[in-house]
Motif scaffolding. Structure first.
Motif, mmCIF file in Angstrom:
data_model
loop_
_atom_site.group_PDB
_atom_site.id
_atom_site.type_symbol
_atom_site.label_atom_id
_atom_site.label_comp_id
_atom_site.label_asym_id
_atom_site.label_seq_id
_atom_site.Cartn_x
_atom_site.Cartn_y
_atom_site.Cartn_z
ATOM 1 N N ALA A 119 0.872 -1.175 0.000
ATOM 2 C CA ALA A 119 0.000 0.000 0.000
ATOM 3 C C ALA A 119 0.905 1.220 0.000
ATOM 4 O O ALA A 119 1.769 1.367 0.883
ATOM 5 N N LEU A 120 0.741 2.084 -0.990
ATOM 6 C CA LEU A 120 1.624 3.233 -1.181
ATOM 7 C C LEU A 120 0.868 4.523 -0.911
ATOM 8 O O LEU A 120 -0.116 4.829 -1.574
ATOM 9 N N ASP A 121 1.350 5.273 0.059
ATOM 10 C CA ASP A 121 0.682 6.491 0.509
ATOM 11 C C ASP A 121 1.418 7.728 0.015
ATOM 12 O O ASP A 121 2.439 8.125 0.578
ATOM 13 N N GLY A 122 0.932 8.304 -1.078
ATOM 14 C CA GLY A 122 1.456 9.583 -1.543
ATOM 15 C C GLY A 122 2.842 9.545 -2.149
ATOM 16 O O GLY A 122 3.584 10.533 -2.065
ATOM 17 N N ILE A 123 3.217 8.445 -2.787
ATOM 18 C CA ILE A 123 4.511 8.381 -3.482
ATOM 19 C C ILE A 123 4.464 9.371 -4.647
ATOM 20 O O ILE A 123 3.554 9.320 -5.472
ATOM 21 N N GLN A 124 5.450 10.260 -4.728
ATOM 22 C CA GLN A 124 5.420 11.336 -5.717
ATOM 23 C C GLN A 124 6.415 11.178 -6.862
ATOM 24 O O GLN A 124 6.171 11.673 -7.956
ATOM 25 N N ASP A 125 7.521 10.530 -6.618
ATOM 26 C CA ASP A 125 8.554 10.445 -7.643
ATOM 27 C C ASP A 125 8.275 9.293 -8.605
ATOM 28 O O ASP A 125 8.133 8.142 -8.167
ATOM 29 N N PRO A 126 8.167 9.556 -9.913
ATOM 30 C CA PRO A 126 7.870 8.493 -10.880
ATOM 31 C C PRO A 126 8.890 7.361 -10.858
ATOM 32 O O PRO A 126 8.531 6.182 -10.981
ATOM 33 N N GLY A 127 10.164 7.713 -10.699
ATOM 34 C CA GLY A 127 11.194 6.685 -10.649
ATOM 35 C C GLY A 127 11.022 5.768 -9.457
ATOM 36 O O GLY A 127 11.228 4.553 -9.552
ATOM 37 N N ASN A 128 10.623 6.343 -8.329
ATOM 38 C CA ASN A 128 10.389 5.525 -7.137
ATOM 39 C C ASN A 128 9.236 4.556 -7.357
ATOM 40 O O ASN A 128 9.330 3.373 -7.031
ATOM 41 N N LEU A 129 8.125 5.059 -7.908
ATOM 42 C CA LEU A 129 6.971 4.176 -8.125
ATOM 43 C C LEU A 129 7.320 3.069 -9.105
ATOM 44 O O LEU A 129 6.988 1.895 -8.886
ATOM 45 N N GLY A 130 7.999 3.406 -10.197
ATOM 46 C CA GLY A 130 8.372 2.388 -11.169
ATOM 47 C C GLY A 130 9.271 1.323 -10.570
ATOM 48 O O GLY A 130 9.109 0.127 -10.830
ATOM 49 N N THR A 131 10.216 1.755 -9.740
ATOM 50 C CA THR A 131 11.120 0.812 -9.094
ATOM 51 C C THR A 131 10.384 -0.056 -8.085
ATOM 52 O O THR A 131 10.657 -1.263 -7.959
ATOM 53 N N ILE A 132 9.425 0.521 -7.355
ATOM 54 C CA ILE A 132 8.621 -0.253 -6.406
ATOM 55 C C ILE A 132 7.804 -1.315 -7.141
ATOM 56 O O ILE A 132 7.690 -2.464 -6.691
#
Length: 257
Positions: A119-132
C-alpha cells in the motif's frame, strides 16, 4: 491503416506526431485512454499480458524480433527522426507503442488473503513508483494499492522505471483509509521508529504500508498500522529512499516465508 508485420505505412503525419506527444501528459492519456511504452523488452512484456496494444511505431529492423502479432495492432515503420519526435526519452529505443489504459478495477480485499500486498501512501517520484512496481514483481507481490495522490502509474517515467513489470502487477488507486479499515490481515507500517525488520515475524500474509518520500505515512493512516517496522540504521545516513526501503523489507518478508 493496418500494415503487414514488416511493411511500412509511410511517414507519420504531423497530426499523428502531435497526438502521440500529447500522450506525454496525464490529461491526454486520460482523455484518449492510451499510454506510451518504449523499448523492445517492455513492449514485449505488454504484448504477452492482458493489456491491449493499439499501435507500434518502429524502426526498420526491429519488428522481426517481436514475432507474430495480432492483426488488431496498427504498425508504423518510422524514421529515427520521427521516433525522436514522439519519444519521451533522450535516447529513443527503436520502437514505441501506444497501449490502451485498463478499465478501473473493483477492489476485493479478499484477493490478498494468504498473500502480501503493498500500500503506497502519496509516493510522488515516478522513478520511485516504477522501481517499487519492479520490486513487487521480483518478489512475487501481485497487488499494489495506491493512494489517490500517488503519482500516476502510466506516467512514461513510471512505465520506463518498471521495466515491463507494470504489465504483470495488479495496481489500483483507492482511498487507503477505507481499504485498510476493511482488511482482515495485518498491516505493517514502514516507519523510522518501530520493531527491527530483522526481529519481525511477518508470517505469510499482510499489507506493507509505505509513505511519502518527505512526509512519511499520513497521520490518518497511522491508527491502521498493526505492526510498526523499521530498517535498523548502522551508519550515519539520515534516511533511505522509499524504493530502496521497499526492496529491503520485501526481501526480509520473503526470507521469513
Amino acid at each position: 491503416m493496418q500494415s503487414s508485420n514488416f511493411g511500412r505505412e509511410g511517414m507519420i503525419s504531423k497530426s499523428q506526431i502531435s497526438f502521440i506527444k500529447s500522450l506525454h501528459q496525464k490529461k491526454f492519456r486520460k482523455e484518449h485512454r492510451l499510454f506510451i511504452v518504449e523499448g523492445y523488452k517492455s513492449i514485449q512484456e505488454f504484448i504477452n499480458s492482458k493489456y491491449e496494444i493499439d499501435s507500434i511505431y518502429h524502426l526498420t529492423d526491429v519488428m522481426p524480433k517481436l514475432g507474430k502479432l495480432s492483426q488488431n495492432i496498427k504498425l508504423h515503420e518510422i524514421s529515427p527522426d520521427e521516433l525522436s519526435k514522439i519519444s519521451t526519452l533522450n535516447s529513443p529505443q527503436q520502437l514505441l507503442a501506444t497501449i490502451k489504459l485498463p478499465e478501473p478495477q473493483e477492489i476485493n480485499i479478499q484477493t490478498i488473503k494468504g498473500k502480501f500486498a503493498l500500500a503506497l501512501d502519496g509516493i510522488q517520484d515516478p522513478g520511485n513508483l516504477g522501481t517499487i512496481i519492479r520490486t513487487a514483481d521480483w518478489f512475487g507481490i501481485e497487488h499494489v494499492f495506491c493512494s489517490e495522490d500517488t503519482v500516476e502509474a502510466f506516467n512514461p517515467k513510471v512505465v520506463q522505471a518498471s521495466m515491463g513489470s507494470l504489465a504483470r502487477i495488479q495496481l489500483v488507486y483507492t482511498d487507503l483509509k477505507n481499504l485498510l479499515c476493511s482488511r482482515t490481515t495485518a498491516v505493517y507500517g514502514a516507519l523510522l521508529e518501530g520493531e527491527s525488520i530483522y526481529k519481525t515475524n511477518f508470517g505469510e500474509e499482510g499489507i506493507l504500508l509505505l509513505g511519502n518520500e518527505g512526509k512519511g505515512i499520513s497521520a490518518n493512516l497511522m491508527p491502521e498500522i498493526d505492526f510498526p517496522v523499521t530498517i535498523p540504521r548502522f551508519g550515519s545516513a539520515e534516511s533511505l529512499n522509499v524504493a530502496i526501503s521497499t526492496s529491503i523489507i520485501c526481501s526480509e518478508i520473503r526470507r521469513n516465508c
